[in-house]
Design an enzyme around this catalytic site. Structure first.
Site, PDB file in Angstrom:
ATOM      1  CG  ASP A   1      -3.782   4.415  -1.728  1.00 15.85           C
ATOM      2  OD1 ASP A   1      -4.673   4.704  -0.905  1.00 15.85           O
ATOM      3  OD2 ASP A   1      -2.996   3.458  -1.579  1.00 15.85           O
TER       4      ASP A   1
ATOM      5  CG  ASP B   1      -1.678   1.225   1.461  1.00 12.72           C
ATOM      6  OD1 ASP B   1      -2.059   1.513   2.597  1.00 12.72           O
ATOM      7  OD2 ASP B   1      -1.915   1.942   0.449  1.00 12.72           O
TER       8      ASP B   1
HETATM    9  C1  LIG Z   1      -5.903  -1.287   2.656  1.00 14.47           C
HETATM   10  C2  LIG Z   1      -6.717  -0.150   3.266  1.00 14.47           C
HETATM   11  N1  LIG Z   1      -7.231   0.712   2.184  1.00 14.47           N
HETATM   12  C3  LIG Z   1      -8.329   0.367   1.425  1.00 14.47           C
HETATM   13  O1  LIG Z   1      -8.699   1.125   0.537  1.00 14.47           O
HETATM   14  C4  LIG Z   1      -9.092  -0.887   1.662  1.00 14.47           C
HETATM   15  C5  LIG Z   1      -9.897  -0.998   2.786  1.00 14.47           C
HETATM   16  N2  LIG Z   1     -10.631  -2.125   2.960  1.00 14.47           N
HETATM   17  C6  LIG Z   1     -10.579  -3.135   2.040  1.00 14.47           C
HETATM   18  C7  LIG Z   1     -11.368  -4.355   2.247  1.00 14.47           C
HETATM   19  N3  LIG Z   1      -9.783  -3.064   0.922  1.00 14.47           N
HETATM   20  C8  LIG Z   1      -9.037  -1.960   0.739  1.00 14.47           C
HETATM   21  N4  LIG Z   1      -8.218  -1.895  -0.349  1.00 14.47           N
HETATM   22  C9  LIG Z   1      -8.153  -3.063  -1.240  1.00 14.47           C
HETATM   23  C10 LIG Z   1      -7.078  -2.885  -2.258  1.00 14.47           C
HETATM   24  C11 LIG Z   1      -5.950  -3.632  -2.407  1.00 14.47           C
HETATM   25  C12 LIG Z   1      -5.249  -3.150  -3.499  1.00 14.47           C
HETATM   26  C13 LIG Z   1      -5.983  -2.128  -3.985  1.00 14.47           C
HETATM   27  O2  LIG Z   1      -7.098  -1.941  -3.197  1.00 14.47           O
HETATM   28  C14 LIG Z   1      -6.563   2.003   1.936  1.00 14.47           C
HETATM   29  C15 LIG Z   1      -6.617   2.910   3.158  1.00 14.47           C
HETATM   30  C16 LIG Z   1      -5.889   4.220   2.907  1.00 14.47           C
HETATM   31  C17 LIG Z   1      -4.485   3.983   2.446  1.00 14.47           C
HETATM   32  N5  LIG Z   1      -4.444   3.121   1.277  1.00 14.47           N
HETATM   33  C18 LIG Z   1      -5.121   1.817   1.482  1.00 14.47           C
END
Ligand SMILES: CCN(C(=O)c1cnc(C)nc1NCc1ccco1)[C@H]1CCCNC1
Length: 338
Positions: A224, A38
């Site tokens: 992101d 991330d």
């Molecule tokens: C990981 C926490 N995030 C999400 O947006 C998020 C939340 N909850 C779920 C279930 N999935 C998420 N992201 C899936 C994903 C994987 C790759 C692309 O997106 C974000 C929070 C802010 C910083 N950046 C990350």
């Protein structure tokens, strides 16, 4: 493993084009975890063996058990991270973490409570922040910084490929130390990051079709890899959705599947380049018994100042534009993904 050309690939799994994650290990013997790599955060956390039995999201995922690791080092400092979508609380521990075959001694968080929303929907166990040290909670040196200080990488960069079609394998790939030419064509175009110690750039406009509708005077875009969608200020996104005839329901914006083929491109002006997404890139077409559902992968999200207002370009953007994150030159490179 880290083949001797100084790059270390990690295959990623693609879950419904909305979650992309890869495997790391923590501890000796290795305890395996699926994590999102991330760029929107800079800490590593995984669920803890000692999480509360009431935390549903915790016990439906792999959990780290310090008592089973001979390389575990106690820390115990409190930890909490708040995302727009949910929050994580726990305490710090230290152990050997292996990413792409490269071992690092890493301080990470054992999560003892995970908000049910959104983590009960997570197919991944935890998050491995690929952001700058500047945004790391508790001042912890991030994993990628620890790897860079080992001088095993050919270049101080990492790159991300997200597949667009869940049926392809691999669902994606993270490369530490370089790029993977199998997954992009043409040259990279680079955008300097803002000097904020974040993976964010100045965007010069957002156009629908040929008409620049938003951000004409310039705005901030965060790239992101951990966000599923593209988000923008709620007022802008609602105008954008109105323009393409999308309606908001409890699970996001939807369009009539019959109109999908006629939808305009949405273009993001970054550096000297225009990055367009067609309906193929921003519509999630799901076939259900009771009929097809066409979701728009844009969401309104108001990030309060001083961080915001901003746009977040997430997985659906990266799936179209292979992305290189360059810590040496503090820039982000985009090439057309194959
Ligand atoms: C990981 C926490 N995030 C999400 O947006 C998020 C939340 N909850 C779920 C279930 N999935 C998420 N992201 C899936 C994903 C994987 C790759 C692309 O997106 C974000 C929070 C802010 C910083 N950046 C990350």
């Amino acid at each position: 493993a880290d083949n001797n050309n100084g790059t270390a690939p990690t295959p990623l799994t693609n879950y419904l084009d909305t979650q992309y994650f890869g495997e790391i290990s923590i501890g000796s013997p290795a305890q395996m975890f699926n994590v999102v790599f991330d760029t929107g955060s800079a800490n590593l956390w995984v669920p803890s063996q000692s999480c509360s039995p009431f935390s549903t999201a915790c016990f439906t995922h792999n959990r780290y058990d310090a008592s089973h690791s001979r390389t575990y080092v106690e820390n115990g400092t409190g930890f909490s991270i708040r995302y727009a979508s949910g929050n994580v609380r726990g305490f710090l521990s230290e152990d050997v973490v292996v990413v792409g075959g490269i071992p690092v001694v890493q301080v990470f968080a054992e999560a003892t409570s995970l908000s049910a929303m959104p983590f009960i929907f997570a197919k991944f166990d935890g998050v491995l922040g690929m952001g700058y040290p500047d945004v790391a909670i508790d001042g912890i040196t991030p994993v990628f910084d620890r790897i860079m200080s080992q001088h095993v990488l050919k270049e101080e960069v990492f790159s991300v490929y997200y597949s667009r079609d869940p049926k392809h394998s691999p669902g994606g790939e993270l490369v530490l130390g370089g790029t993977d030419p199998n997954y992009y064509t043409g040259n990279f175009n680079y955008v300097k990051t803002k000097d904020t110690g974040k993976w964010e750039v100045i965007m010069k406009g957002v156009s629908v079709g040929t008409h620049t509708m938003f951000c004409a005077e310039g705005c901030t875009a965060v790239i992101d890899t951990g966000s599923s969608y593209i988000t923008g200020p709620a007022s802008s996104v609602s105008v954008l959705m109105e323009t393409i005839g999308a309606e908001l329901d409890e699970s996001g914006y939807k369009v009539n599947c019959d109109t999908v083929k006629l939808l305009p491109s949405v273009t993001f002006h970054l550096g000297g380049q225009e990055y367009s997404l067609t309906h193929e890139d921003y519509i999630l077409w799901q076939s259900h018994i009771e009929g097809d559902v066409c979701s728009v992968t844009f969401r309104g999200l108001d990030v309060p100042p001083p961080t915001g207002p901003l746009w977040i370009l997430g997985a659906n953007f990266i799936a179209r534009y292979y992305t290189e994150f360059d810590r040496k030159h503090n820039r982000i490179g985009f090439a057309t993904a194959v």
